[in-house]
Scaffold this motif. Structure first.
Motif, PDB file in Angstrom:
ATOM      1  N   PRO A  35       0.831  -1.205   0.000  1.00 21.72           N
ATOM      2  CA  PRO A  35       0.000   0.000   0.000  1.00 21.72           C
ATOM      3  C   PRO A  35       0.867   1.257   0.000  1.00 21.72           C
ATOM      4  N   SER A  36       0.322   2.317  -0.539  1.00 20.61           N
ATOM      5  CA  SER A  36       1.094   3.547  -0.664  1.00 20.61           C
ATOM      6  C   SER A  36       1.051   4.404   0.599  1.00 20.61           C
ATOM      7  N   THR A  37       0.162   4.092   1.516  1.00 15.99           N
ATOM      8  CA  THR A  37       0.081   4.910   2.723  1.00 15.99           C
ATOM      9  C   THR A  37       0.931   4.303   3.823  1.00 15.99           C
ATOM     10  N   SER A  38       1.508   5.164   4.604  1.00 18.96           N
ATOM     11  CA  SER A  38       2.350   4.712   5.699  1.00 18.96           C
ATOM     12  C   SER A  38       1.497   4.403   6.924  1.00 18.96           C
ATOM     13  N   TYR A  39       2.125   3.784   7.892  1.00 19.67           N
ATOM     14  CA  TYR A  39       1.431   3.444   9.140  1.00 19.67           C
ATOM     15  C   TYR A  39       0.923   4.715   9.823  1.00 19.67           C
ATOM     16  N   ALA A  40       1.743   5.751   9.829  1.00 19.42           N
ATOM     17  CA  ALA A  40       1.340   7.006  10.471  1.00 19.42           C
ATOM     18  C   ALA A  40       0.121   7.618   9.787  1.00 19.42           C
ATOM     19  N   GLU A  41       0.071   7.527   8.461  1.00 18.70           N
ATOM     20  CA  GLU A  41      -1.086   8.053   7.734  1.00 18.70           C
ATOM     21  C   GLU A  41      -2.339   7.263   8.056  1.00 18.70           C
ATOM     22  N   LYS A  42      -2.194   5.939   8.157  1.00 19.13           N
ATOM     23  CA  LYS A  42      -3.335   5.094   8.516  1.00 19.13           C
ATOM     24  C   LYS A  42      -3.815   5.414   9.925  1.00 19.13           C
ATOM     25  N   GLU A  43      -2.867   5.597  10.828  1.00 21.68           N
ATOM     26  CA  GLU A  43      -3.224   5.934  12.208  1.00 21.68           C
ATOM     27  C   GLU A  43      -3.947   7.275  12.267  1.00 21.68           C
ATOM     28  N   GLN A  44      -3.472   8.238  11.513  1.00 25.68           N
ATOM     29  CA  GLN A  44      -4.127   9.544  11.473  1.00 25.68           C
ATOM     30  C   GLN A  44      -5.537   9.427  10.900  1.00 25.68           C
ATOM     31  N   ALA A  45      -5.710   8.565   9.913  1.00 25.35           N
ATOM     32  CA  ALA A  45      -7.044   8.350   9.343  1.00 25.35           C
ATOM     33  C   ALA A  45      -7.967   7.712  10.379  1.00 25.35           C
ATOM     34  N   GLU A  46      -7.444   6.781  11.162  1.00 26.12           N
ATOM     35  CA  GLU A  46      -8.244   6.152  12.230  1.00 26.12           C
ATOM     36  C   GLU A  46      -8.627   7.177  13.298  1.00 26.12           C
ATOM     37  N   ILE A  47      -7.701   8.027  13.645  1.00 24.24           N
ATOM     38  CA  ILE A  47      -7.987   9.069  14.643  1.00 24.24           C
ATOM     39  C   ILE A  47      -9.030  10.038  14.108  1.00 24.24           C
ATOM     40  N   ARG A  48      -8.896  10.405  12.847  1.00 24.86           N
ATOM     41  CA  ARG A  48      -9.887  11.298  12.230  1.00 24.86           C
ATOM     42  C   ARG A  48     -11.263  10.631  12.234  1.00 24.86           C
ATOM     43  N   ALA A  49     -11.314   9.348  11.898  1.00 28.45           N
ATOM     44  CA  ALA A  49     -12.581   8.616  11.917  1.00 28.45           C
ATOM     45  C   ALA A  49     -13.135   8.531  13.344  1.00 28.45           C
ATOM     46  N   GLY A  50     -12.246   8.365  14.325  1.00 27.32           N
ATOM     47  CA  GLY A  50     -12.680   8.349  15.722  1.00 27.32           C
ATOM     48  C   GLY A  50     -13.289   9.678  16.132  1.00 27.32           C
ATOM     49  N   PRO A 126      -6.364  -0.594  17.792  1.00 27.30           N
ATOM     50  CA  PRO A 126      -5.011  -0.268  18.252  1.00 27.30           C
ATOM     51  C   PRO A 126      -4.629   1.208  18.063  1.00 27.30           C
ATOM     52  N   ALA A 127      -5.116   1.823  17.005  1.00 25.28           N
ATOM     53  CA  ALA A 127      -4.775   3.227  16.744  1.00 25.28           C
ATOM     54  C   ALA A 127      -5.475   4.168  17.724  1.00 25.28           C
ATOM     55  N   LEU A 128      -6.548   3.710  18.338  1.00 23.96           N
ATOM     56  CA  LEU A 128      -7.333   4.570  19.226  1.00 23.96           C
ATOM     57  C   LEU A 128      -7.235   4.179  20.698  1.00 23.96           C
ATOM     58  N   GLN A 129      -6.556   3.088  21.002  1.00 20.85           N
ATOM     59  CA  GLN A 129      -6.500   2.606  22.383  1.00 20.85           C
ATOM     60  C   GLN A 129      -5.925   3.619  23.357  1.00 20.85           C
ATOM     61  N   SER A 130      -4.998   4.424  22.912  1.00 19.74           N
ATOM     62  CA  SER A 130      -4.411   5.409  23.824  1.00 19.74           C
ATOM     63  C   SER A 130      -5.425   6.485  24.218  1.00 19.74           C
TER      64      SER A 130
END
Length: 176
Positions: A35-50, A126-130
């Motif tokens: 995939p072209s997106t990095s882990y940090a970008e995916k995490e940011q997308a999860e946080i935005r969705a949260g 996992p991206a939102l557990q904190s």
């Protein structure tokens, strides 16, 4: 002066884009299957969705509370009128009052389920557990409100749901 500053900023933006595109062309490594997106970008997308889920829950809950206040006040007034045996145009039968109470209880049960789902989604992602500690106890507030409504204590149930909205707002602020 202002136009030249804006024009200069636009030129700088376009020149940096062209330099970035030129450096990208020079790469020879292939990324097949990745995939072209990095882990940090995916995490940011999860946080935005949260954040979006929390905001949607706040909107739905505040709209519910607005309507809930009027309905619970209507139930309270109808019960009072029936106790005083007043005959008026707003007087409801005991059966109608009980049906309205049941509808309110069902609505609060749905609200509780939404709060539980939101809390659970933060606990298991996992991206939102904190950020989960900011929402911990939200499901318990929903259960308390449902229990209070079950015992026809609608005013206190509404106050408990307001506490849930406050918790959601605090969690939204924590999600940066």
């Amino acid at each position: 002066m202002r136009r030249s500053l804006i024009l200069a900023l636009i030129c700088i933006m376009f020149s940096s884009l062209s330099v970035a595109s030129q450096t990208r062309r020079g790469r020879t490594s292939k990324r097949s299957g990745r995939p072209s997106t990095s882990y940090a970008e995916k995490e940011q997308a999860e946080i935005r969705a949260g954040r979006e889920r929390i905001a949607a829950q706040i909107k739905a809950l505040t709209q519910f509370l607005y309507l809930f206040a009027g309905v619970s006040k209507g139930i309270e007034n109808a019960e009072l009128a029936n106790r005083n045996r007043e005959v008026s145009s707003v007087s409801l039968s005991v059966e109608q009052i009980e049906r309205n109470k049941a509808k309110v209880r069902d609505s609060i049960r749905n609200v509780r389920a939404g709060l539980e789902g939101l809390e659970s989604s933060f606990r298991t992602n996992p991206a939102l557990q904190s950020y989960y500690p900011n929402l911990a106890g939200l499901a318990k507030l929903g259960q308390t409100a449902e229990s209070q409504a079950g015992s026809s204590n609608f005013d206190q149930s509404g106050r408990t749901l307001i506490m849930a909205v406050n918790k959601l707002a605090d969690a939204l602020v924590a999600l940066r």
